[in-house]
Design an enzyme around this catalytic site. Sequence first.
Site, PDB file in Angstrom:
ATOM      1  N   GLY A 110       4.117   1.607   9.375  1.00 22.43           N
ATOM      2  CA  GLY A 110       4.097   2.599  10.449  1.00 22.43           C
ATOM      3  C   GLY A 110       5.328   3.460  10.348  1.00 22.43           C
ATOM      4  N   CYS A 138       5.815  -3.616   5.350  1.00 22.92           N
ATOM      5  CA  CYS A 138       6.715  -2.524   5.720  1.00 22.92           C
ATOM      6  C   CYS A 138       7.076  -2.578   7.215  1.00 22.92           C
ATOM      7  CB  CYS A 138       6.099  -1.187   5.300  1.00 22.92           C
ATOM      8  SG  CYS A 138       7.343   0.097   5.159  1.00 22.92           S
ATOM      9  N   TYR A 139       6.623  -1.633   8.020  1.00 22.61           N
ATOM     10  CA  TYR A 139       6.929  -1.743   9.455  1.00 22.61           C
ATOM     11  C   TYR A 139       6.452  -3.092   9.976  1.00 22.61           C
ATOM     12  CZ  TYR A 139       6.996  -0.933  14.494  1.00 22.61           C
ATOM     13  OH  TYR A 139       7.238  -1.040  15.832  1.00 22.61           O
ATOM     14  N   HIS A 160       4.610  -1.915  -0.393  1.00 25.02           N
ATOM     15  CA  HIS A 160       3.190  -1.751  -0.067  1.00 25.02           C
ATOM     16  C   HIS A 160       2.296  -2.360  -1.159  1.00 25.02           C
ATOM     17  CE1 HIS A 160       3.551   0.828   3.471  1.00 25.02           C
ATOM     18  NE2 HIS A 160       4.679   1.210   2.908  1.00 25.02           N
ATOM     19  N   GLU A 179      -0.776  -2.720  -1.110  1.00 23.36           N
ATOM     20  CA  GLU A 179      -2.118  -2.123  -1.102  1.00 23.36           C
ATOM     21  C   GLU A 179      -2.235  -0.886  -2.001  1.00 23.36           C
ATOM     22  OE1 GLU A 179       0.104  -2.061   1.253  1.00 23.36           O
ATOM     23  OE2 GLU A 179       0.075  -0.268   2.474  1.00 23.36           O
ATOM     24  N   ASP A 230     -25.948   8.080   3.339  1.00 21.83           N
ATOM     25  CA  ASP A 230     -25.938   7.170   4.486  1.00 21.83           C
ATOM     26  C   ASP A 230     -27.326   7.005   5.100  1.00 21.83           C
ATOM     27  OD1 ASP A 230     -23.265   7.157   3.958  1.00 21.83           O
ATOM     28  OD2 ASP A 230     -22.716   8.480   5.609  1.00 21.83           O
ATOM     29  N   LYS A 234     -17.666   3.912   2.548  1.00 21.16           N
ATOM     30  CA  LYS A 234     -18.635   4.664   1.751  1.00 21.16           C
ATOM     31  C   LYS A 234     -19.036   3.947   0.446  1.00 21.16           C
ATOM     32  CE  LYS A 234     -20.665   8.788   1.608  1.00 21.16           C
ATOM     33  NZ  LYS A 234     -21.305   9.376   2.805  1.00 21.16           N
TER      34      LYS A 234
END
Length: 513
Positions: free
Chosen positions: A55, A82-83, A172, A174, A230, A369
């Site tokens: 954040g 992180c945050y 991070h 990710e 979709d 998606k």
Amino acid sequence: MNNELVLVIDFGGQYNQLIARRVREHNIYCEVISYKTPVAEIKAKNPKGIIFTGGPNSVYLDTSPRMPKEIFEIGVPILGICYGVHFLVYGLDGVIGKANENSAAEFGRTDCIFDTDCPIFEGLREKSVVWMSHNDYIEKLPEGFTAAGHSDKCPYAAIANNEKKFYGVQFHPEVNHTEQGKEILGNFLYKVCGCKGDWTMENYAKTAIAQIREKVGKGKVLLALSGGVDSSVACALLSKAVGDQLTCVFVDHGFMRKNEGDEVEAAFKDWNVNFIRVDASDRFIGKLEGVSDPETKRKTIGEEFIRVFEEEAKKIGKVDYLVQGTIYPDVIESGLGDAAVIKSHHNVGGLPDCVDFKEIIEPLRLLFKDEVRKLGTELGLADYLVWRQPFPGPGLAIRIIGEITREKLRILQDADYIFREEIANAGLDRSINQYFAVLTNMRSVGVMGDGRTYDYTLALRGVTTTDFMTADFARIPYEVLEKASVRIVNEVKNINRVVYDITSKPPATIEWE
Ligand code: XMP
């Protein structure tokens, strides 16, 4: 849905959705929820693990997002990123320092040394590159924690409390730039949280079909089918679940790409589904006569779409359920505040007010998606439907600049078809995220044979993007552009000039209107 669940608690970081996707890539179902969610609600969800996101704030400011201390008492493993690790430390009475006072800030590629005895680093290389982005740093660990990784500037690049199963990383894991990020998350999920990995599209399809059957019973279901990914996947799922209780209405407004209406119809003929194609092209073209303003075009089409759909729904009679193709990013992003209206998007999602029904079914609302695409493949949907590029609800009407005529529509359909064919021939159709032709309202002088021409300029557009919120123009090789251009001026009457759009978004948008 009784899958193992991991919760990503959102503290306002830019990678929150990415964390959720990474967890799901490990075959574990994951939801993103706000840090404001009451702890009792979190506990009731019975998560296998919790991840605190990054954040933009400093944890010691009064205005910063925080959770009550009870979150540390529910007995669930936590990974702070992180945050998130700052909050973990701060919340357990450690100390967070301001980096700019002693230059511990790190941004970008950073070498990090891991303690490979720590469960989240087990089996990893001891030294690897991680992606840092922080000003503040961990100054003093809370009781029970030890350092589990360090960098040059950061003695606590990773921390651990094995007894409580609380872990934190300053970097991070990710993002792709973190070399062993996937393995670190995998270790947390499988080794620390004890997940087994039951989130697969095969399981999802089975469970969703069973749940839809139970909900719908003998009721009637209506789906507005656009032929987009979709709504096509939703149709495939619903038709497997409830067969002929489902009716799909495909409103063909006449602004589809060349042959597209027929392709959509053909694709759904094989399914055990009532499929109604409403050819409303005269009606739409009539309504748009003399209209050249983009917003008026969009609104007119959106409005007329609803009217046509409403009439068809009435013919079908009492409908119990309406299906919408809402997907997970729409769920997360809704309610984030008032963004400026750049364009009034029209899609079939805006229908509920007009039809008398009991409830909405949103069978894709848990999926990203790429997961929707996987599900489509799992359900046996044709590849060209599963991999279709996004197509705006108003269709080619907003790719013809100025007033629409049948003649212009024909020109654009033919030219766009050639461009798409050449992109596919060059094998670029999956790497360029969206590509299409736009018929400008401009004419210019040319020479063909020995004669003067005065014809339209066609613009080609190709973009690469992950979220369609920002986009870069695609670097299409000149040879491919040349092939498309030569074919278009030769094969499509009334075009004597082709240009390629080299603007990114922002400042341009992807569509021209
Ligand atoms: P823009 O032009 O705003 O487009 O950069 C971003 C993405 O949204 C698509 N788009 C639409 N999709 N209804 C839709 O369902 C619409 O009215 C609409 N307008 C734009 C566009 O094709 C791009 O993928």
